[in-house]
Scaffold this active site. Structure first.
Site, short mmCIF file in Angstrom:
data_model
loop_
_atom_site.label_atom_id
_atom_site.label_comp_id
_atom_site.label_asym_id
_atom_site.label_seq_id
_atom_site.Cartn_x
_atom_site.Cartn_y
_atom_site.Cartn_z
CB CYS A 67 -17.76 -21.15 -5.11
SG CYS A 67 -18.47 -19.72 -4.22
CG ASP A 88 -10.72 -4.31 3.53
OD1 ASP A 88 -10.86 -5.54 3.72
OD2 ASP A 88 -10.26 -3.85 2.46
CD GLU A 99 -4.34 1.12 2.36
OE1 GLU A 99 -5.55 1.04 2.63
OE2 GLU A 99 -3.75 0.26 1.67
CG LEU A 149 -11.13 10.93 -5.27
CD1 LEU A 149 -9.86 10.96 -4.46
CD2 LEU A 149 -11.53 9.50 -5.60
CB THR A 192 -12.21 5.71 -3.72
OG1 THR A 192 -12.72 6.90 -3.11
CG2 THR A 192 -11.91 5.99 -5.18
CD1 TRP A 215 -1.31 0.49 -3.10
CD2 TRP A 215 -1.69 2.06 -4.63
NE1 TRP A 215 -2.51 0.20 -3.68
CE2 TRP A 215 -2.78 1.15 -4.63
CE3 TRP A 215 -1.72 3.14 -5.52
CZ2 TRP A 215 -3.88 1.28 -5.48
CZ3 TRP A 215 -2.81 3.27 -6.38
CH2 TRP A 215 -3.87 2.36 -6.35
NE ARG A 216 -1.70 -4.48 -3.70
CZ ARG A 216 -2.67 -5.25 -4.13
NH1 ARG A 216 -2.52 -5.93 -5.25
NH2 ARG A 216 -3.80 -5.35 -3.45
CE1 TYR A 243 -7.61 -2.18 5.27
CE2 TYR A 243 -7.82 0.17 4.85
CZ TYR A 243 -7.48 -1.10 4.43
OH TYR A 243 -6.98 -1.28 3.16
#
Length: 360
Positions: free
Chosen positions: A200, A139, A38, A81, A44, A25-26, A121
């Protein structure tokens, strides 16, 4: 945008270009496909939602085909789901696009937001990913990254917190490449600035992170409090007449609306089969069914939802007359139960036939 904000935005995008997850989807600007992804990814994980996304796009290549589908088909495709209201909202929104926008996915933020099941969102995600509109996504990943970078003590689960983080996210947003920036901060939260024990030492924003400088990374984000979890007790009757069993469709404003399940008796506590047999509901379901034979071994399962814990018992019952029963329920062969969109709980029961379990 000040220099500090600009540095954070540019650093996130640079990190994203080196570390981003390759997801179908990108690779598209198609708002329909982005919207499907989305909605599936609400509540999920990507690993779980990936195959569902692929199946949905293969089954419904465009939004009009989705709108014209029957709900049972969509719920069956969604099975496993959870949070089934997402699937019902998906269907309603598809019909809105078909009827109100001529079958073309809207390209205005306000119109996207008007679709059923689309909140701030999701509207911002679609608007920025598909149409390059300057709306920041907020989100769980974004809450975590921003709360740590700026050591924000305002709880994220309050109205004040949501407003504060939305304003800050929009301040940091790269208006020239909003989709790229939104993807970058979400992936940064999912891969680098993870909930527990983030590394970090390799974070490109370590010298800008106030939580890290105060050695308080684990304290962020701040939440006001946990939602009270309610316990419920379900007693399912797997009634058999020859090779057949019986299902009914859940209605009303409750969990698993419009999904199919076995006849159910809900009680306010865990009870024995002897106590269950003395209830009015048990007698109402199994009146005039001839001889009743209850299998000595029941199946018990604990099913955890976001705000509920369900303790379920399943009883296999043999009857010799289904004249009245078949008028109350859907009669189906046990081998055909999988053709119906059933809850994950009931699905687990059929998966474990012959494998008795305990609450665990």
């Amino acid at each position: 945008m000040d220099q500090h904000s600009l540095f954070i935005s540019q650093t996130l995008i640079e990190w994203y270009n080196l570390n981003k997850r390759e997801l179908p989807w990108r690779e598209t600007k198609n708002p329909f496909k982005i919207w499907i992804s989305e909605i599936i990814l609400q509540q999920t994980r990507v690993a779980q939602g990936y195959d569902y996304y692929v199946r949905f796009i293969e089954t419904f290549p465009d939004i009009v085909q989705l709108a014209n589908a029957d709900e049972d088909t969509i719920l069956k495709l969604w099975q496993g789901l959870g949070y089934y209201s997402r699937a019902r909202n998906l269907h309603t929104a598809a019909k809105q696009v078909r009827d109100n926008f001529g079958g073309k996915f809207p390209d205005r933020y306000e119109d996207i937001l008007s679709l059923k099941g689309v909140g701030d969102y999701t509207a911002a995600a679609i608007a920025s990913f598909a149409f390059d509109l300057p709306y920041a996504v907020v989100d769980g990943n974004v809450f975590r990254v921003l709360s740590r970078l700026f050591a924000i003590n305002t709880p994220i689960d309050t109205s004040a917190g949501k407003r504060l983080f939305t304003d800050l996210a929009n301040e940091l947003l790269d208006k020239e490449q909003p989709g790229e920036y939104n993807q970058s901060i979400m992936d940064f939260g999912a891969i680098q600035c993870v909930p527990v024990s983030p590394d970090c030492t390799i974070c490109p924003l370590a010298d800008r992170c106030l939580a890290l400088s105060h050695k308080q990374v684990s304290l962020y984000p701040v939440k006001q409090g946990k939602t009270k979890v309610k316990e419920r007790f379900f007693n399912y009757l797997d009634i058999h007449f020859g090779p057949n069993t019986y299902l009914h469709k859940r209605t009303g404003n409750d969990i698993w609306k419009n999904l199919y399940e076995l006849p159910l008796i809900e009680t306010d506590k865990d009870i024995t089969i002897e106590e269950l047999q003395n209830t009015e509901t048990f007698h109402a379901i199994l009146q005039n069914v001839g001889t009743i034979s209850i299998h000595p071994m029941s199946f018990s399962m604990k099913h955890v939802l976001s705000h509920r814990i369900i303790y379920a018992r399943f009883y296999r019952i043999e009857i010799t007359d289904d004249t009245e029963l078949k008028d109350k329920y859907i009669k189906t062969s046990t081998s055909s139960v999988g053709d119906y969109a059933i809850s994950r709980l009931v699905d687990r029961y059929f998966e474990q036939q012959g494998k008795p379990t305990l609450f665990s």
